[in-house]
Design an enzyme around this catalytic site. Sequence first.
Site, PDB file in Angstrom:
ATOM      1  N   LYS A  94     -13.168 -62.762 -60.763  1.00  0.00           N
ATOM      2  CA  LYS A  94     -13.185 -61.963 -59.530  1.00  0.00           C
ATOM      3  C   LYS A  94     -13.497 -60.530 -59.902  1.00  0.00           C
ATOM      4  O   LYS A  94     -12.859 -59.956 -60.802  1.00  0.00           O
ATOM      5  CB  LYS A  94     -11.797 -62.030 -58.854  1.00  0.00           C
ATOM      6  CG  LYS A  94     -11.742 -61.281 -57.544  1.00  0.00           C
ATOM      7  CD  LYS A  94     -12.326 -62.109 -56.416  1.00  0.00           C
ATOM      8  CE  LYS A  94     -12.648 -61.275 -55.183  1.00  0.00           C
ATOM      9  NZ  LYS A  94     -14.013 -60.682 -55.230  1.00  0.00           N
ATOM     10  N   LYS A 130     -17.281 -59.098 -63.616  1.00  0.00           N
ATOM     11  CA  LYS A 130     -18.006 -57.990 -62.979  1.00  0.00           C
ATOM     12  C   LYS A 130     -19.491 -58.253 -63.136  1.00  0.00           C
ATOM     13  O   LYS A 130     -19.903 -58.969 -64.048  1.00  0.00           O
ATOM     14  CB  LYS A 130     -17.670 -56.670 -63.681  1.00  0.00           C
ATOM     15  CG  LYS A 130     -17.888 -55.452 -62.796  1.00  0.00           C
ATOM     16  CD  LYS A 130     -16.658 -55.152 -61.988  1.00  0.00           C
ATOM     17  CE  LYS A 130     -16.887 -54.015 -61.011  1.00  0.00           C
ATOM     18  NZ  LYS A 130     -15.603 -53.581 -60.425  1.00  0.00           N
ATOM     19  N   ASP A 170     -19.104 -53.023 -55.139  1.00  0.00           N
ATOM     20  CA  ASP A 170     -18.703 -51.913 -56.003  1.00  0.00           C
ATOM     21  C   ASP A 170     -19.706 -50.806 -55.651  1.00  0.00           C
ATOM     22  O   ASP A 170     -20.273 -50.840 -54.544  1.00  0.00           O
ATOM     23  CB  ASP A 170     -18.763 -52.340 -57.492  1.00  0.00           C
ATOM     24  CG  ASP A 170     -18.025 -51.372 -58.417  1.00  0.00           C
ATOM     25  OD1 ASP A 170     -16.803 -51.487 -58.535  1.00  0.00           O
ATOM     26  OD2 ASP A 170     -18.662 -50.483 -59.019  1.00  0.00           O
ATOM     27  N   ASN A 245     -16.994 -45.507 -50.305  1.00  0.00           N
ATOM     28  CA  ASN A 245     -15.956 -46.309 -49.668  1.00  0.00           C
ATOM     29  C   ASN A 245     -14.539 -45.930 -50.125  1.00  0.00           C
ATOM     30  O   ASN A 245     -13.620 -45.831 -49.315  1.00  0.00           O
ATOM     31  CB  ASN A 245     -16.290 -47.766 -49.992  1.00  0.00           C
ATOM     32  CG  ASN A 245     -15.233 -48.709 -49.540  1.00  0.00           C
ATOM     33  OD1 ASN A 245     -14.410 -49.125 -50.340  1.00  0.00           O
ATOM     34  ND2 ASN A 245     -15.234 -49.030 -48.271  1.00  0.00           N
ATOM     35  N   SER A 381      -9.190 -58.279 -51.467  1.00  0.00           N
ATOM     36  CA  SER A 381     -10.180 -59.354 -51.602  1.00  0.00           C
ATOM     37  C   SER A 381      -9.474 -60.695 -51.756  1.00  0.00           C
ATOM     38  O   SER A 381      -9.904 -61.708 -51.190  1.00  0.00           O
ATOM     39  CB  SER A 381     -11.063 -59.125 -52.837  1.00  0.00           C
ATOM     40  OG  SER A 381     -12.120 -58.238 -52.554  1.00  0.00           O
TER      41      SER A 381
HETATM   42  N1  GLU Z   1     -15.182 -53.374 -57.180  1.00  0.00           N
HETATM   43  C1  GLU Z   1     -13.791 -53.330 -56.817  1.00  0.00           C
HETATM   44  C2  GLU Z   1     -12.952 -53.046 -58.035  1.00  0.00           C
HETATM   45  O1  GLU Z   1     -13.367 -52.303 -58.886  1.00  0.00           O
HETATM   46  C3  GLU Z   1     -13.361 -54.540 -56.015  1.00  0.00           C
HETATM   47  C4  GLU Z   1     -13.634 -55.870 -56.629  1.00  0.00           C
HETATM   48  C5  GLU Z   1     -13.327 -57.062 -55.708  1.00  0.00           C
HETATM   49  O2  GLU Z   1     -12.892 -56.878 -54.587  1.00  0.00           O
HETATM   50  O3  GLU Z   1     -13.542 -58.182 -56.187  1.00  0.00           O
HETATM   51  O4  GLU Z   1     -11.846 -53.493 -58.182  1.00  0.00           O
END
Ligand code: GLU
Length: 449
Positions: A94, A130, A170, A245, A381
């Site tokens: 995730k 990621k 992201d 965001n 999420s």
């Molecule tokens: N990109 C966000 C983070 O750095 C959210 C990742 C997500 O919701 O999976 O945690």
Amino acid sequence: MQAQETATVERIYDEVLRRNPGETEFHQAVREVLDSLAVVLARHGEYAEMKTIERICEPERQIIFRVPWQDDRGEVHINRGFRVEFNSALGPYKGGLRFHPSVNLGIVKFLGFEQIFKNALTGMPIGGGKGGSDFDPKGRSDAEIMRFCQSFMTELYRHLGEYTDVPAGDIGVGTREIGFLFGQYKRITNRYESGVLTGKGLGWGGALVRPEATGYGAAFFAAEMLNVRDQSFDGKRVVISGSGNVAVYAIEKVHQLGGTAVACSDSSGYVVDENGIDLELLKQVKEVERARIEVYADRVGSATFVAGGSIWDVPCDIALPSATQNELDGDAAGTLARNGCAYVVEGANMPSTPDAVGVFREAGIAFAPGKAANAGGVATSALEMQQNASRDRWTFEHSEARLAEIMRDIHNRCHETAGDYGAPGDLVLGANVAGFLRVAEAVHAHGLI
Ligand code: GLU
């Protein structure tokens, strides 16, 4: 003390350097976590014996692929796509997708590595991963963004699934991009698999509070830090870098909690508004018009725009770096300390350099690392996945209450773990150790895989 364990950790770090040459951000993220782990090895000999740290430092799978697409003029472009499926001990991989020209394997690995521990800290059943691309969305039309997303997903879809790997947004990836990615996934697989992506639009499987969650969560986390020092946001001046965001919703929550966010930024410079940043206008400029932050100052008499420069020159009580990695260096940290800043809470991933963190420590500034303070996004999420799995839909109030509770738990767990491991008040150590322990226990239970 733990001479042997410290030597083990150094050996692990040297090996990470040797095997991942040139990936400086990944090295930095690993270094920061490993610096906290000698105390863990001293208590858990089994993790040394089973090389649990070494295994967590090696991604389970790394995917790199070509993304060809055509712009509106018919010119062909080739970008590079990445997905690093880092660790699935606690759940499906995730983590977000980043579209930015600076994206390379080292950046994706740093983000994926951080994500493992962040996700563990949320207490939700999610592993760490990621991805992204060196695609630059700046100035691109909706049609170009759509064609890029479709090409990206045409390769990535085979690696995803609600029980396998669940991307989200992201930097450079928001609801619009998630929509195009979801559409293409659905078209290729012939499955309406809501839980395969998070950050979806509200009308097609998205969850209330997901857009606000990272910024709100960082503000909630800061409120907990203030609270243990018998303080609150009341009357506090806050500087929040970025205007994406995370920053936008951190500003909103800081104002609701009684603080005043006086400055924010984008890559062209920063604005200071002593009346407090006008959130509706900021959203209009950045989200609707996708314009430069200077436009904000053009429209508000009380605001000034500073081209380039460092937003950390603006005096504040609380700093929330919420733009990007390594945006706050040792010099900026020194300026914050001299101006009386007492709290630094990371809304972005690894925005403070190691030098800056050293300065915070010296100056007695309370510091919260991103993997703890910005975990509200990915935690929400996981709430979105939960709602998708049960075909349910929660109210805003219920979702926000869950987020607040999760952030309080993360803060408490980091705070208590720091005390338990002999470093009271050190949220860096607390977050690293608490996150690591949760992952390591599952890795250990699953055997040598
Ligand atoms: N990109 C966000 C983070 O750095 C959210 C990742 C997500 O919701 O999976 O945690």
